[in-house]
Design a protein around this motif. Structure first.
Motif, PDB file in Angstrom:
ATOM      1  N   ARG A  42       0.814  -1.216   0.000  1.00 22.21           N
ATOM      2  CA  ARG A  42       0.000   0.000   0.000  1.00 22.21           C
ATOM      3  C   ARG A  42       0.849   1.268   0.000  1.00 22.21           C
ATOM      4  NH1 ARG A  42      -5.457  -1.098   0.655  1.00 22.21           N
ATOM      5  NH2 ARG A  42      -5.838  -3.300   1.130  1.00 22.21           N
ATOM      6  N   CYS A  43       2.062   1.193   0.549  1.00 22.14           N
ATOM      7  CA  CYS A  43       2.947   2.359   0.481  1.00 22.14           C
ATOM      8  C   CYS A  43       4.233   2.051  -0.284  1.00 22.14           C
ATOM      9  CB  CYS A  43       3.262   2.901   1.877  1.00 22.14           C
ATOM     10  SG  CYS A  43       4.233   1.792   2.921  1.00 22.14           S
ATOM     11  N   GLY A  44       4.314   0.852  -0.854  1.00 20.80           N
ATOM     12  CA  GLY A  44       5.470   0.503  -1.671  1.00 20.80           C
ATOM     13  C   GLY A  44       6.721   0.185  -0.901  1.00 20.80           C
ATOM     14  N   LEU A  45       6.593  -0.107   0.403  1.00 22.83           N
ATOM     15  CA  LEU A  45       7.760  -0.320   1.256  1.00 22.83           C
ATOM     16  C   LEU A  45       8.190  -1.781   1.255  1.00 22.83           C
ATOM     17  CD1 LEU A  45       9.776   0.529   3.524  1.00 22.83           C
ATOM     18  CD2 LEU A  45       7.908   0.141   5.159  1.00 22.83           C
ATOM     19  N   ALA A  46       9.495  -2.008   1.086  1.00 21.01           N
ATOM     20  CA  ALA A  46      10.110  -3.327   1.260  1.00 21.01           C
ATOM     21  C   ALA A  46      11.217  -3.166   2.292  1.00 21.01           C
ATOM     22  CB  ALA A  46      10.676  -3.843  -0.052  1.00 21.01           C
ATOM     23  N   TYR A  47      11.234  -4.041   3.287  1.00 19.14           N
ATOM     24  CA  TYR A  47      12.092  -3.872   4.476  1.00 19.14           C
ATOM     25  C   TYR A  47      12.871  -5.145   4.741  1.00 19.14           C
ATOM     26  CZ  TYR A  47      13.022  -3.260   9.564  1.00 19.14           C
ATOM     27  OH  TYR A  47      13.600  -3.166  10.802  1.00 19.14           O
ATOM     28  N   GLY A  48      14.129  -5.001   5.141  1.00 18.77           N
ATOM     29  CA  GLY A  48      14.933  -6.141   5.553  1.00 18.77           C
ATOM     30  C   GLY A  48      15.870  -5.781   6.693  1.00 18.77           C
ATOM     31  N   TYR A  49      15.946  -6.664   7.683  1.00 21.94           N
ATOM     32  CA  TYR A  49      16.848  -6.463   8.825  1.00 21.94           C
ATOM     33  C   TYR A  49      17.478  -7.803   9.188  1.00 21.94           C
ATOM     34  CZ  TYR A  49      18.539  -5.551  13.570  1.00 21.94           C
ATOM     35  OH  TYR A  49      19.323  -5.442  14.689  1.00 21.94           O
ATOM     36  N   THR A  50      18.776  -7.796   9.429  1.00 21.41           N
ATOM     37  CA  THR A  50      19.489  -8.987   9.875  1.00 21.41           C
ATOM     38  C   THR A  50      20.386  -8.628  11.052  1.00 21.41           C
ATOM     39  OG1 THR A  50      21.267  -8.527   8.296  1.00 21.41           O
ATOM     40  CG2 THR A  50      19.580 -10.093   7.600  1.00 21.41           C
ATOM     41  N   ARG A  51      20.697  -9.639  11.863  1.00 12.91           N
ATOM     42  CA  ARG A  51      21.667  -9.468  12.933  1.00 12.91           C
ATOM     43  C   ARG A  51      22.374 -10.790  13.162  1.00 12.91           C
ATOM     44  NH1 ARG A  51      19.369  -7.818  18.489  1.00 12.91           N
ATOM     45  NH2 ARG A  51      21.049  -9.099  19.305  1.00 12.91           N
ATOM     46  N   ARG A  52      23.559 -10.722  13.792  1.00 13.76           N
ATOM     47  CA  ARG A  52      24.356 -11.928  13.950  1.00 13.76           C
ATOM     48  C   ARG A  52      23.982 -12.721  15.193  1.00 13.76           C
ATOM     49  NH1 ARG A  52      30.996 -12.487  14.350  1.00 13.76           N
ATOM     50  NH2 ARG A  52      31.044 -14.705  13.813  1.00 13.76           N
ATOM     51  N   ARG A  53      23.751 -12.044  16.302  1.00 11.91           N
ATOM     52  CA  ARG A  53      23.440 -12.750  17.551  1.00 11.91           C
ATOM     53  C   ARG A  53      21.937 -12.935  17.685  1.00 11.91           C
ATOM     54  NH1 ARG A  53      26.480 -13.991  21.678  1.00 11.91           N
ATOM     55  NH2 ARG A  53      28.113 -12.471  21.207  1.00 11.91           N
ATOM     56  N   LEU A  54      21.523 -14.142  18.051  1.00 12.02           N
ATOM     57  CA  LEU A  54      20.103 -14.396  18.256  1.00 12.02           C
ATOM     58  C   LEU A  54      19.533 -13.426  19.281  1.00 12.02           C
ATOM     59  CD1 LEU A  54      21.030 -17.140  16.938  1.00 12.02           C
ATOM     60  CD2 LEU A  54      19.237 -18.206  18.267  1.00 12.02           C
ATOM     61  N   ALA A  55      18.317 -12.990  19.029  1.00 18.89           N
ATOM     62  CA  ALA A  55      17.672 -12.010  19.896  1.00 18.89           C
ATOM     63  C   ALA A  55      16.664 -12.685  20.816  1.00 18.89           C
ATOM     64  CB  ALA A  55      16.961 -10.959  19.052  1.00 18.89           C
ATOM     65  N   PHE A  56      16.509 -12.152  22.012  1.00 19.65           N
ATOM     66  CA  PHE A  56      15.487 -12.617  22.948  1.00 19.65           C
ATOM     67  C   PHE A  56      14.145 -12.012  22.540  1.00 19.65           C
ATOM     68  CE2 PHE A  56      12.836 -11.988  26.669  1.00 19.65           C
ATOM     69  CZ  PHE A  56      12.832 -13.250  27.216  1.00 19.65           C
ATOM     70  N   PRO A  57      13.053 -12.772  22.576  1.00 17.42           N
ATOM     71  CA  PRO A  57      12.925 -14.182  22.956  1.00 17.42           C
ATOM     72  C   PRO A  57      12.916 -15.129  21.756  1.00 17.42           C
ATOM     73  CG  PRO A  57      10.754 -13.209  22.867  1.00 17.42           C
ATOM     74  CD  PRO A  57      11.724 -12.138  22.443  1.00 17.42           C
ATOM     75  N   GLY A  58      13.310 -14.654  20.576  1.00 19.90           N
ATOM     76  CA  GLY A  58      13.205 -15.396  19.328  1.00 19.90           C
ATOM     77  C   GLY A  58      12.233 -14.696  18.402  1.00 19.90           C
ATOM     78  N   GLY A  59      12.349 -14.962  17.119  1.00 18.23           N
ATOM     79  CA  GLY A  59      11.543 -14.225  16.155  1.00 18.23           C
ATOM     80  C   GLY A  59      12.142 -12.855  15.905  1.00 18.23           C
ATOM     81  N   ALA A  60      11.355 -11.963  15.330  1.00 16.54           N
ATOM     82  CA  ALA A  60      11.847 -10.628  15.000  1.00 16.54           C
ATOM     83  C   ALA A  60      12.422  -9.952  16.239  1.00 16.54           C
ATOM     84  CB  ALA A  60      10.720  -9.787  14.424  1.00 16.54           C
ATOM     85  N   ALA A  61      13.636  -9.435  16.122  1.00 19.35           N
ATOM     86  CA  ALA A  61      14.278  -8.774  17.256  1.00 19.35           C
ATOM     87  C   ALA A  61      13.494  -7.528  17.658  1.00 19.35           C
ATOM     88  CB  ALA A  61      15.714  -8.396  16.888  1.00 19.35           C
ATOM     89  N   PRO A  62      13.447  -7.225  18.962  1.00 17.90           N
ATOM     90  CA  PRO A  62      12.621  -6.102  19.432  1.00 17.90           C
ATOM     91  C   PRO A  62      12.967  -4.752  18.805  1.00 17.90           C
ATOM     92  CG  PRO A  62      13.325  -7.476  21.279  1.00 17.90           C
ATOM     93  CD  PRO A  62      14.062  -7.974  20.082  1.00 17.90           C
ATOM     94  N   GLU A  63      14.226  -4.557  18.400  1.00 17.24           N
ATOM     95  CA  GLU A  63      14.594  -3.265  17.821  1.00 17.24           C
ATOM     96  C   GLU A  63      13.861  -2.976  16.519  1.00 17.24           C
ATOM     97  OE1 GLU A  63      18.087  -6.107  16.754  1.00 17.24           O
ATOM     98  OE2 GLU A  63      16.759  -5.721  18.468  1.00 17.24           O
ATOM     99  N   ASN A  64      13.334  -4.037  15.886  1.00 21.33           N
ATOM    100  CA  ASN A  64      12.567  -3.809  14.660  1.00 21.33           C
ATOM    101  C   ASN A  64      11.358  -2.914  14.900  1.00 21.33           C
ATOM    102  OD1 ASN A  64      13.562  -5.451  12.199  1.00 21.33           O
ATOM    103  ND2 ASN A  64      13.711  -6.922  13.879  1.00 21.33           N
ATOM    104  N   ASN A  65      10.805  -2.916  16.097  1.00 21.95           N
ATOM    105  CA  ASN A  65       9.627  -2.075  16.354  1.00 21.95           C
ATOM    106  C   ASN A  65       9.904  -0.615  16.021  1.00 21.95           C
ATOM    107  OD1 ASN A  65       7.910  -4.158  17.356  1.00 21.95           O
ATOM    108  ND2 ASN A  65       9.036  -4.127  19.277  1.00 21.95           N
ATOM    109  N   ALA A  66      11.003  -0.085  16.547  1.00 25.35           N
ATOM    110  CA  ALA A  66      11.340   1.316  16.283  1.00 25.35           C
ATOM    111  C   ALA A  66      11.841   1.513  14.859  1.00 25.35           C
ATOM    112  CB  ALA A  66      12.402   1.790  17.282  1.00 25.35           C
ATOM    113  N   LEU A  67      12.611   0.561  14.346  1.00 28.52           N
ATOM    114  CA  LEU A  67      13.165   0.704  13.002  1.00 28.52           C
ATOM    115  C   LEU A  67      12.067   0.669  11.943  1.00 28.52           C
ATOM    116  CD1 LEU A  67      16.285  -1.636  13.372  1.00 28.52           C
ATOM    117  CD2 LEU A  67      16.227   0.866  13.500  1.00 28.52           C
ATOM    118  N   VAL A  68      11.152  -0.286  12.059  1.00 28.55           N
ATOM    119  CA  VAL A  68      10.058  -0.378  11.094  1.00 28.55           C
ATOM    120  C   VAL A  68       9.201   0.884  11.149  1.00 28.55           C
ATOM    121  CG1 VAL A  68       7.937  -1.609  10.498  1.00 28.55           C
ATOM    122  CG2 VAL A  68       9.994  -2.892  11.079  1.00 28.55           C
ATOM    123  N   LYS A  69       8.907   1.354  12.356  1.00 28.47           N
ATOM    124  CA  LYS A  69       8.059   2.536  12.497  1.00 28.47           C
ATOM    125  C   LYS A  69       8.697   3.753  11.830  1.00 28.47           C
ATOM    126  CE  LYS A  69       5.595   2.699  16.132  1.00 28.47           C
ATOM    127  NZ  LYS A  69       5.101   2.806  17.531  1.00 28.47           N
TER     128      LYS A  69
END
Length: 381
Positions: free
Chosen positions: A345-372
């Motif tokens: 709907r807004c044409g956005l494509a997003y990708g984020y990677t990190r080396r160390r596994l994040a708690f608690p698993g799944g998308a790392a919490p920092e994605n909340n602020a980055l995606v926003k």
């Protein structure tokens, strides 16, 4: 010492750099991660800290996005039909009451076939065809089509076997020929030996004491549905990082979780899915994209024991993770902390990677602020 931030952002996307820098400043000195975004096929964010922009990471279940882009392309071509029974292509799948399951319900995590009773060997986990052979004989854990639960380690093997039976080619081969190679994407389902020097081995999660207590308190006994789905009922299941760090997994690229990518590769794939990129039309037509982004399963996930929503093969990212995204957003997170999606709907494509596994698993919490931050800028135009 805080890692230095490298890379560029387009005018109007400065907030994304600020959020990334603020997060990295609060992380351990050995943090490695990458952030990339496109809007309407134009790269607008390309940032990294630690290693470099070309480093490759295990992206775990973000792999499912690539796998099910292939399925969407084959549906769009008319090679696959969503409402045909899986047994139309794969007759052996019908054992133990699975004969009525459609491809649509399989893609929506409604098969009830999240694993096998006695678990998979590590050799089997690296090989989609070996897993598919075992799964064809397995009795489902709930009546197919009546409920849903995350088929974490097997959905790509199941849909991949349908692809192989219908086309005579593996899902990985079709992805390479139709998606990765034409766009030069650093998102691999089967990492060649020549690219191995760029792979950065996945590091284990380092939770704080309260986080570790929360992990220890999870009700994942040895015979639960979650244990079967994540293959932890076997005597030596290994740690999550062992999976991505296995050369056998990286070489074969199992379609549920064996992908290797950079943030550029993740975002670039979703940009190609929804936008014109380098003069090429979008990979998916609007009707196909809407079909695969339509929510098919929502509510209580029997495996994860939390609210989740799925389209066809993809997570319904707006409902599961970020409610401010547009309806019909398709993507998939990964256990290592990766996140990737397309908001058509807004044409956005997003990708984020990190080396160390994040708690608690799944998308790392920092994605909340980055995606926003990235989404705000994309909507402003």
């Amino acid at each position: 010492m805080t890692q230095e931030i490298h890379g560029t952002v387009a005018d109007g996307f400065e907030e994304a750099r600020e959020e990334f820098a603020a997060f990295v400043a609060g992380e351990r000195p050995d943090y490695e991660g990458q952030l990339c975004a496109y809007v309407h096929g134009r790269k607008v964010v390309d940032l990294w800290a630690g290693a470099d922009a070309g480093s490759l990471y295990g992206v775990f279940s973000s792999t499912k996005g690539a796998a099910h882009l292939v399925v969407a392309l084959l549906v769009q071509d008319g090679t696959l039909e969503l409402d045909r029974e899986v047994t139309y292509w794969w007759p052996e799948f019908g054992a133990e009451g699975k004969d009525g399951l459609t491809l649509r319900d399989l893609l929506a995590h409604r098969a009830g076939l999240v694993g096998v009773d006695d678990g998979f060997t590590r050799e089997e986990l690296a090989d989609d065809r070996l897993m598919a052979e075992r799964l064809a004989d397995q009795k489902p854990f709930w009546r197919p089509g009546t409920a849903f639960g995350y088929h974490a380690l097997v959905i790509g093997a199941l849909t991949g076997e349908v692809v192989r039976r219908a086309t005579g080619r593996t899902l990985q081969e079709i992805y390479e020929d139709r998606v990765r190679a034409p766009y030069g994407l650093d998102f691999w389902l089967g990492l060649p030996e020549s690219e191995e020097p760029r792979f950065r081995s996945v590091q284990p999660m380092l939770p704080t004491p309260p986080q570790q207590a929360a992990l220890d308190a999870r009700p994942d006994g040895p015979h639960t549905l979650a244990a079967i789905a994540f293959n932890t009922q076997v005597p030596d299941p290994g740690a999550p990082e062992d999976y991505a760090n296995s050369r056998a997994v990286r070489a074969k690229g199992p379609a549920s979780a064996g992908g290797v990518a950079s943030a550029r590769g993740l975002a670039g794939m979703y940009a190609a899915m929804i936008s014109e990129v380098d003069g090429r039309p979008p990979l998916l037509k609007p009707d196909t994209l809407a079909e695969f982004g339509q929510i098919h399963s929502t509510g209580y996930d029997l495996v994860s024991r939390v609210h989740k929503s799925f389209g066809l093969g993809f997570q319904a990212t707006a409902d599961t993770w970020y409610p401010f995204l547009g309806a019909g957003t398709v993507g998939h997170s990964g256990a290592g902390g990766s996140q990737a999606f397309a908001d058509p709907r807004c044409g956005l494509a997003y990708g984020y990677t990190r080396r160390r596994l994040a708690f608690p698993g799944g998308a790392a919490p920092e994605n909340n602020a980055l995606v926003k931050a990235v989404h705000r800028a994309a909507v402003r135009g």
